[in-house]
Write a protein that holds these residues in place. Structure first.
Motif, PDB file in Angstrom:
ATOM      1  N   PHE A   4       0.801  -1.218   0.000  1.00 58.02           N
ATOM      2  CA  PHE A   4       0.000   0.000   0.000  1.00 58.02           C
ATOM      3  C   PHE A   4       0.838   1.274   0.000  1.00 58.02           C
ATOM      4  O   PHE A   4       0.295   2.373   0.002  1.00 58.02           O
ATOM      5  CB  PHE A   4      -0.970  -0.024   1.178  1.00 58.02           C
ATOM      6  N   GLY A   5       2.157   1.123   0.015  1.00 57.95           N
ATOM      7  CA  GLY A   5       3.030   2.297  -0.021  1.00 57.95           C
ATOM      8  C   GLY A   5       3.013   3.112   1.254  1.00 57.95           C
ATOM      9  O   GLY A   5       3.442   4.259   1.261  1.00 57.95           O
ATOM     10  N   LEU A   6       2.545   2.519   2.335  1.00 60.11           N
ATOM     11  CA  LEU A   6       2.529   3.204   3.624  1.00 60.11           C
ATOM     12  C   LEU A   6       3.928   3.098   4.222  1.00 60.11           C
ATOM     13  O   LEU A   6       4.432   2.005   4.445  1.00 60.11           O
ATOM     14  CB  LEU A   6       1.477   2.596   4.549  1.00 60.11           C
ATOM     15  N   MET A   7       4.557   4.228   4.452  1.00 61.85           N
ATOM     16  CA  MET A   7       5.972   4.249   4.801  1.00 61.85           C
ATOM     17  C   MET A   7       6.181   4.757   6.229  1.00 61.85           C
ATOM     18  O   MET A   7       6.830   5.769   6.456  1.00 61.85           O
ATOM     19  CB  MET A   7       6.729   5.081   3.777  1.00 61.85           C
ATOM     20  N   GLY A   8       5.671   4.007   7.208  1.00 61.00           N
ATOM     21  CA  GLY A   8       5.745   4.444   8.588  1.00 61.00           C
ATOM     22  C   GLY A   8       6.718   3.686   9.462  1.00 61.00           C
ATOM     23  O   GLY A   8       6.953   4.066  10.600  1.00 61.00           O
ATOM     24  N   GLY A   9       7.300   2.608   8.959  1.00 62.48           N
ATOM     25  CA  GLY A   9       8.183   1.807   9.807  1.00 62.48           C
ATOM     26  C   GLY A   9       9.472   1.430   9.106  1.00 62.48           C
ATOM     27  O   GLY A   9       9.585   1.510   7.886  1.00 62.48           O
ATOM     28  N   GLY A  10      10.452   1.035   9.902  1.00 61.90           N
ATOM     29  CA  GLY A  10      11.725   0.565   9.364  1.00 61.90           C
ATOM     30  C   GLY A  10      12.396   1.595   8.477  1.00 61.90           C
ATOM     31  O   GLY A  10      12.320   2.806   8.715  1.00 61.90           O
ATOM     32  N   ILE A  11      13.033   1.128   7.429  1.00 56.97           N
ATOM     33  CA  ILE A  11      13.745   2.029   6.518  1.00 56.97           C
ATOM     34  C   ILE A  11      12.789   2.958   5.783  1.00 56.97           C
ATOM     35  O   ILE A  11      13.163   4.073   5.401  1.00 56.97           O
ATOM     36  CB  ILE A  11      14.633   1.242   5.539  1.00 56.97           C
ATOM     37  N   ASP A  12      11.543   2.531   5.608  1.00 55.02           N
ATOM     38  CA  ASP A  12      10.570   3.395   4.941  1.00 55.02           C
ATOM     39  C   ASP A  12      10.306   4.666   5.746  1.00 55.02           C
ATOM     40  O   ASP A  12      10.078   5.735   5.172  1.00 55.02           O
ATOM     41  CB  ASP A  12       9.266   2.648   4.682  1.00 55.02           C
TER      42      ASP A  12
END
Length: 174
Positions: A45-53
């Motif tokens: 979903f392209g949700l970039m809230g965790g880890g390297i994202d």
């Protein structure tokens, strides 16, 4: 360029880089490398809230929105898209999901890492930028972090072995 934030990932990357021209290992943060593109082992979903994202989301404001727009909001594992970062270097981000939903633990066989790596390599070899320029012409260096080794819980050795398999399938065996 294979990027490792820790010694176990660096050892795993070095083991596969040997004998594969074009693969080099950087031990340290992906934010410290000079590359034309960085890879996001995101969720579908392209949700970039965790880890390297989460690092990418802070580094490139609005990047998650660009990924979702380019992918239609649902990019299956095994596919990849390339979007501009808005920065001079790296100018591009490749989103290649390793998991469908944010925060999923990956199966230990590494199939998701293989699928994501193959998608990145195919996009680089055969894909086009939004303006029609072949990706391989504009993007000379791609920084690839461990795929699924953070939030996904995949062992570095398994990730590296699956990335090597994908590399060999597309570019020839080492």
């Amino acid at each position: 360029m294979l990027v490792a934030v820790d010694a176990p990932m660096a050892r795993a990357w070095r083991a596969i880089a040997e004998g594969r021209p074009g693969l080099v290992v950087h031990e340290g943060s992906i934010t410290d490398v000079t590359a034309d593109a960085v890879v996001s082992p995101a969720n579908s979903f392209g949700l970039m809230g965790g880890g390297i994202d989460a690092v990418y989301a802070r580094w490139f404001p609005g990047i998650s929105d660009r990924v979702r727009a380019a992918s239609g909001g649902d990019l299956p594992v095994g596919q990849a898209v390339i979007v501009p970062t808005g920065a001079e270097h790296p100018a591009w981000l490749v989103s290649a999901p390793t998991m469908r939903n944010p925060g999923e633990r990956l199966p230990p066989d590494g199939a998701a890492a293989h699928a994501a790596a193959a998608a990145v390599f195919r996009l680089w070899r055969d894909g086009d930028l939004p303006d029609g320029t072949p990706v391989r012409r504009a993007v000379r260096t791609v920084a690839l972090p461990g795929l699924g080794t953070g939030v996904g819980g995949l062992a570095p050795e398994v990730c590296a072995a699956r990335v090597a398999e994908a590399w060999d399938e597309l570019f020839g065996e080492a």
